[in-house]
Motif scaffolding. Structure first.
Motif, short mmCIF file in Angstrom:
data_model
loop_
_atom_site.label_atom_id
_atom_site.label_comp_id
_atom_site.label_asym_id
_atom_site.label_seq_id
_atom_site.Cartn_x
_atom_site.Cartn_y
_atom_site.Cartn_z
N THR A 82 16.70 13.26 69.81
CA THR A 82 15.46 13.87 70.27
C THR A 82 14.88 14.65 69.11
O THR A 82 15.52 15.55 68.57
N LEU A 83 13.67 14.28 68.72
CA LEU A 83 12.95 14.96 67.64
C LEU A 83 11.81 15.75 68.27
O LEU A 83 11.04 15.22 69.07
N SER A 84 11.72 17.02 67.90
CA SER A 84 10.64 17.85 68.44
C SER A 84 10.16 18.81 67.37
O SER A 84 10.86 19.08 66.39
N GLY A 85 8.96 19.34 67.57
CA GLY A 85 8.38 20.31 66.65
C GLY A 85 6.97 19.95 66.28
O GLY A 85 6.44 18.90 66.65
N GLY A 86 6.35 20.85 65.55
CA GLY A 86 5.00 20.63 65.06
C GLY A 86 5.05 20.26 63.59
O GLY A 86 5.76 20.90 62.81
N VAL A 87 4.34 19.23 63.21
CA VAL A 87 4.34 18.76 61.83
C VAL A 87 2.92 18.70 61.30
O VAL A 87 1.96 18.83 62.06
N SER A 88 2.78 18.46 60.00
CA SER A 88 1.47 18.53 59.36
C SER A 88 0.61 17.27 59.51
O SER A 88 -0.60 17.36 59.40
N SER A 89 1.22 16.10 59.75
CA SER A 89 0.41 14.88 59.83
C SER A 89 1.14 13.78 60.61
O SER A 89 2.35 13.86 60.83
N GLN A 90 0.39 12.76 60.97
CA GLN A 90 0.95 11.61 61.66
C GLN A 90 1.92 10.85 60.76
O GLN A 90 2.91 10.31 61.23
N GLN A 91 1.67 10.84 59.45
CA GLN A 91 2.56 10.17 58.51
C GLN A 91 3.94 10.81 58.51
O GLN A 91 4.95 10.12 58.36
N VAL A 92 4.00 12.12 58.71
CA VAL A 92 5.28 12.82 58.77
C VAL A 92 6.06 12.37 60.01
O VAL A 92 7.27 12.17 59.97
N ILE A 93 5.36 12.19 61.12
CA ILE A 93 6.00 11.72 62.35
C ILE A 93 6.59 10.33 62.13
O ILE A 93 7.74 10.06 62.48
N VAL A 94 5.82 9.45 61.53
CA VAL A 94 6.29 8.08 61.26
C VAL A 94 7.50 8.11 60.34
O VAL A 94 8.50 7.42 60.59
N LEU A 95 7.46 8.92 59.29
CA LEU A 95 8.57 9.01 58.36
C LEU A 95 9.82 9.53 59.06
O LEU A 95 10.91 8.99 58.90
N ALA A 96 9.67 10.56 59.89
CA ALA A 96 10.82 11.12 60.62
C ALA A 96 11.42 10.10 61.58
O ALA A 96 12.65 9.99 61.69
N ILE A 109 15.56 6.96 70.34
CA ILE A 109 14.89 8.17 69.85
C ILE A 109 13.83 8.61 70.85
O ILE A 109 12.96 7.84 71.23
N ASN A 110 13.93 9.87 71.27
CA ASN A 110 12.88 10.50 72.06
C ASN A 110 12.01 11.28 71.09
O ASN A 110 12.48 12.18 70.42
N ASN A 111 10.74 10.91 71.02
CA ASN A 111 9.83 11.53 70.07
C ASN A 111 8.95 12.57 70.77
O ASN A 111 8.09 12.23 71.55
N PHE A 112 9.20 13.84 70.45
CA PHE A 112 8.37 14.93 70.95
C PHE A 112 7.70 15.65 69.79
O PHE A 112 7.31 16.81 69.92
N LEU A 113 7.57 14.97 68.65
CA LEU A 113 6.88 15.55 67.50
C LEU A 113 5.38 15.48 67.75
O LEU A 113 4.88 14.52 68.33
N ARG A 114 4.68 16.50 67.29
CA ARG A 114 3.22 16.51 67.43
C ARG A 114 2.62 17.11 66.18
O ARG A 114 3.26 17.89 65.48
N VAL A 115 1.39 16.72 65.90
CA VAL A 115 0.69 17.26 64.74
C VAL A 115 0.12 18.61 65.15
O VAL A 115 -0.59 18.73 66.14
N GLY A 116 0.47 19.63 64.40
CA GLY A 116 0.00 20.99 64.68
C GLY A 116 1.08 21.99 64.33
O GLY A 116 2.19 21.63 63.92
N PRO A 117 0.77 23.27 64.51
CA PRO A 117 1.77 24.30 64.17
C PRO A 117 2.96 24.23 65.11
O PRO A 117 2.83 23.81 66.27
N PRO A 118 4.13 24.66 64.63
CA PRO A 118 5.31 24.64 65.50
C PRO A 118 5.13 25.62 66.65
O PRO A 118 4.49 26.66 66.51
N THR A 119 5.68 25.27 67.79
CA THR A 119 5.63 26.14 68.96
C THR A 119 6.58 27.31 68.73
O THR A 119 7.74 27.10 68.38
N PRO A 120 6.10 28.55 68.92
CA PRO A 120 7.00 29.68 68.70
C PRO A 120 8.12 29.69 69.73
O PRO A 120 7.93 29.32 70.89
#
Length: 126
Positions: A82-96, A109-120
């Motif tokens: 399970t991948l989660s968190g906020g990342v800087s771009s869609q390319q980062v999600i694809v790479l991860a 793989i459960n993908n919970f990555l999103r483009v944007g700031p990490p959730t506090p």
């Protein structure tokens, strides 16, 4: 000069297979597509096996140069990453996702990555 150029070309061709194994950062690999499908099934269970896979996945994500500044949380349970968190771009999600798909032992793989700031993180209750 001609000799030096031919040596560089030969060296580049000899290294090409090594670069072919590197996960792409623009397109999802076939392995990543298969492992992120909706038909995700848990694999073998085992606490220590999952902990080992989780550490392996987290270290591959953390020590990748393009992912150093990203906040990606990686966990493994029953072979399901399970991948989660906020990342800087869609390319980062694809790479991860491509990196996670290449970790031997990860079934899905459960993908919970999103483009944007990490959730506090929530503050602990007092």
């Amino acid at each position: 000069m001609k000799f030096a150029c031919s040596v560089l070309v030969c060296a580049a061709l000899a290294c090409a297979p090594a670069f072919a194994d590197e996960p792409s950062e623009t397109t999802l690999s076939a392995a990543a597509r298969a492992k992120t499908s909706a038909s995700c099934r848990a694999g073998d269970s085992g606490f220590f096996r999952d902990q080992g896979l989780g550490m392996k996945l987290a270290s591959k994500l953390k020590f990748r140069k393009k992912l150093l500044s990203e906040q990606i949380d990686a966990r493994v349970s029953n072979g399901v990453a399970t991948l989660s968190g906020g990342v800087s771009s869609q390319q980062v999600i694809v790479l991860a996702l491509n990196i996670a798909a290449d970790v031997e032992g990860v079934q899905c793989i459960n993908n919970f990555l999103r483009v944007g700031p990490p959730t506090p993180a929530p503050e602990p209750l007092r």
